[in-house]
Design a protein around this motif. Structure first.
Motif, PDB file in Angstrom:
ATOM      1  N   GLY A  85       0.820  -1.208   0.000  1.00 22.12           N
ATOM      2  CA  GLY A  85       0.000   0.000   0.000  1.00 22.12           C
ATOM      3  C   GLY A  85       0.852   1.256   0.000  1.00 22.12           C
ATOM      4  N   GLY A 130       0.437   5.445   0.515  1.00 23.24           N
ATOM      5  CA  GLY A 130      -0.454   6.543   0.846  1.00 23.24           C
ATOM      6  C   GLY A 130      -0.813   6.609   2.303  1.00 23.24           C
ATOM      7  N   VAL A 131      -2.066   6.967   2.552  1.00 19.73           N
ATOM      8  CA  VAL A 131      -2.484   7.324   3.900  1.00 19.73           C
ATOM      9  C   VAL A 131      -2.481   6.126   4.845  1.00 19.73           C
ATOM     10  CG1 VAL A 131      -4.946   7.030   3.394  1.00 19.73           C
ATOM     11  CG2 VAL A 131      -4.219   8.579   5.218  1.00 19.73           C
ATOM     12  N   ASP A 132      -2.757   4.915   4.344  1.00 22.17           N
ATOM     13  CA  ASP A 132      -2.788   3.772   5.264  1.00 22.17           C
ATOM     14  C   ASP A 132      -1.396   3.475   5.811  1.00 22.17           C
ATOM     15  OD1 ASP A 132      -1.694   2.674   2.964  1.00 22.17           O
ATOM     16  OD2 ASP A 132      -2.867   0.825   3.041  1.00 22.17           O
ATOM     17  N   SER A 175      -3.868  14.246  -0.882  1.00 27.14           N
ATOM     18  CA  SER A 175      -3.613  13.398  -2.037  1.00 27.14           C
ATOM     19  C   SER A 175      -2.205  13.634  -2.567  1.00 27.14           C
ATOM     20  CB  SER A 175      -4.646  13.677  -3.126  1.00 27.14           C
ATOM     21  OG  SER A 175      -4.548  15.036  -3.547  1.00 27.14           O
ATOM     22  N   GLN A 209      -4.739   6.925  -2.098  1.00 28.97           N
ATOM     23  CA  GLN A 209      -4.248   5.625  -1.672  1.00 28.97           C
ATOM     24  C   GLN A 209      -4.096   4.701  -2.873  1.00 28.97           C
ATOM     25  OE1 GLN A 209      -3.491   4.428   1.539  1.00 28.97           O
ATOM     26  NE2 GLN A 209      -2.711   2.682   0.402  1.00 28.97           N
ATOM     27  N   ILE A 247      -3.503   0.561  -3.590  1.00 34.27           N
ATOM     28  CA  ILE A 247      -3.526  -0.760  -2.964  1.00 34.27           C
ATOM     29  C   ILE A 247      -3.178  -1.787  -4.032  1.00 34.27           C
ATOM     30  CG2 ILE A 247      -4.941  -2.494  -1.802  1.00 34.27           C
ATOM     31  CD1 ILE A 247      -6.659  -0.099  -0.785  1.00 34.27           C
ATOM     32  N   LEU A 290     -11.547   3.882   3.903  1.00 36.45           N
ATOM     33  CA  LEU A 290     -10.413   3.167   4.487  1.00 36.45           C
ATOM     34  C   LEU A 290     -10.607   2.916   5.968  1.00 36.45           C
ATOM     35  CD1 LEU A 290      -7.331   4.893   2.816  1.00 36.45           C
ATOM     36  CD2 LEU A 290      -7.885   2.473   2.695  1.00 36.45           C
TER      37      LEU A 290
END
Length: 504
Positions: A179, A181-183, A216, A240, A242, A286
């Motif tokens: 992943g 990004g934000v996760d 973003s 994000q 994935i 999410l």
């Protein structure tokens, strides 16, 4: 494949109940597995342990912990240089998310998980491999105009720096999900102590803290299906990315609902951002486990994937946050330190290694992750005939014994070594026909104490019911938890009883 030589790698920091480890080892011993084990002491230790165990020729490595522990064990096996045979990997879940366990239907309870492992078969699965190809250093012109698209920087004079081999011990394989990004940001900021206290909810707590920091990033994605020479391209603003080798995300959502783990492909889901409102909507999908809308989501698929994104974008492998610096050589690391992270672009390359790692999959698994169902993978033409003969033999035995059920129900014990066993669970042993393992606890009549016990049942074991007389061994499949059995047979030091006779 023989799986008698077993090495269990235990992560005591993953939060599992260590008090039940004795039960697990007793079950494995009853299955005929010789178990060695080691405790994980620091980050990366599981990788080192797994690599050495694979090189030492163990048949099976069991990762006891969360998805991060599984990932480390996988990387250790993939890094092994002197494999005498291909080492299989099994998973005994004990972490926060336990995504692999949810995907494969492995129970979270350690005793039932151990029973599921002994009733498993080896399946080869795809493995994702990630590396950093290059850094794109911004030019002087680019630095004066931060609004320019990052993917156009090469055309404006930015300098590309090729990246050599990463640091030794860097994890670059993944089984489940990668992943960007934000996760990954949330994962990297979530304290382990909080995960140990409240489990998966720790990520949601951290997400609330980081809510104001959500933003973003500009990215480009290129995928290629080598089997069809079919390239795909996407670029734009994303919250994000994935990359799924399996279907579940955070053990509940399916961001890559069509992924297969043995098709030589990876599925890519892009949570796009078209302004503040869509960013908030995607963030909610999410953290609140809502399915994202198709209008704000892009999907790609390929056996080879290239992602270009700012170096400030964090990434994770199988739920463990990674450090970009670990994937860079000295030259690239120096550039990364000197330049603004939001302006320096990184090109990641992800390949699929088709069916590169053998994993234990429960024979009860009936999910959609395999292109070929496990029972179809290695057909044995003679098996139905053997099974039919065995069933007929047991049926005749049951019919004959029914005529003398009253006498059989009061037959005297053949052995003075009788054990009272309270059943926890039962499973057939995948490696040997007409063999079962009953997991439970034995009662010491003199003190009333209970200790772990596992009963091994084979074709030489006599099975009786107090009401129906002699029974076929297949009747063990109807055993309920908390049933008390009288088991006659010799008990080993590990609490394994080789049953000569069972009365239930």
């Amino acid at each position: 494949m023989s799986r008698k030589s077993v090495y269990m790698i235990i992560n005591p920091r993953a939060g599992q109940d260590m008090t039940r480890l004795a039960d697990v080892i007793t079950i494995f011993s009853a299955a005929g597995w010789k178990v060695d084990n080691a405790l994980v002491e620091y980050n990366g230790h599981a990788t080192q342990l797994a690599m050495k165990a694979a090189e030492d020729g163990y048949d099976l490595l069991i990762a006891h912990g969360g998805d991060g522990t599984v990932n480390e064990v996988l990387n250790g096996v993939m890094a092994a240089k002197k494999k005498k045979r291909q080492c299989c990997i099994g998973v005994l879940p004990g972490g926060t998310a336990n995504q692999w366990a949810h995907e494969m239907g492995i129970p979270l309870d350690p005793i039932h998980a151990a029973l599921a492992l002994i009733n498993s078969e080896m399946r080869k699965v795809d493995v994702g491999f990630i590396e950093v190809q290059e850094l794109q250093k911004p030019s002087a012109t680019d630095q004066t105009n931060q609004q320019q698209s990052a993917v156009k920087q090469d055309a404006k004079g930015s300098k590309s720096v090729h990246v050599a081999k990463p640091k030794q011990g860097t994890r670059n394989h993944f089984l489940l999900t990668a992943g960007f990004g934000v996760d990954a940001l949330i994962i990297s900021h979530t304290p382990k102590s909080l995960k140990e206290r409240i489990g998966r909810a720790a990520f949601e707590v951290e997400a609330l803290k980081e809510w104001s920091q959500l933003h973003s990033f500009t990215t480009s994605i290129d995928t290629l299906d080598h089997s069809q020479d079919k390239p795909l391209h996407w670029e734009g603003e994303a919250l994000q990315l994935i990359i799924g080798n399996t279907r579940l995300y955070a053990d509940s959502l399916q961001f890559t609902p069509n992924a297969l783990i043995d098709d030589g492909m990876l599925d890519v889901c892009v949570l796009t951002s078209q302004g503040l409102l869509t960013t908030l909507q995607q963030a909610a999908s999410l953290f609140l486990r809502h399915k994202p809308t198709d209008t704000t989501t892009a999907y790609l698929k390929g056996s080879s994937i290239t992602i270009t994104a700012p170096s400030s974008v964090q990434f994770h492998l199988d739920g463990s946050a990674m450090e970009l610096a670990d994937y860079l050589d000295n030259t690239a690391s120096t550039i990364l330190q000197q330049e603004a992270a939001s302006q320096t672009q990184v090109s990641y390359h992800i390949d699929v290694l088709p069916k590169a790692a053998p994993f234990l999959v429960p024979r009860t698994y009936a999910g959609p992750l395999f292109s070929i169902h496990p029972t179809q993978a290695a057909p044995q033409q003679e098996q139905p005939l053997v099974a039919a003969k065995s069933h007929d033999k047991e049926l005749k035995l049951h019919q004959a014994s029914a005529q003398s059920s009253r006498q059989a129900s009061v037959l005297p014990a053949q052995n003075s070594r009788a054990h009272q066993i309270t059943v926890v669970g039962v499973a057939p042993l995948a490696e040997k026909k007409q063999t079962y393992v009953i997991a439970g606890h034995s009662h010491k009549l003199s003190t009333g104490d209970m200790k772990p016990a596992a009963v091994r049942v084979d074709e030489n074991t006599l099975l009786y019911s107090k009401t129906h007389g002699q029974m076929p061994l297949s009747a063990l499949g109807t055993l309920q938890a908390d049933t008390v059995l009288t088991v006659e047979g010799k008990e080993s030091k590990r609490g394994v009883i080789k049953a000569k006779r069972i009365t239930m």
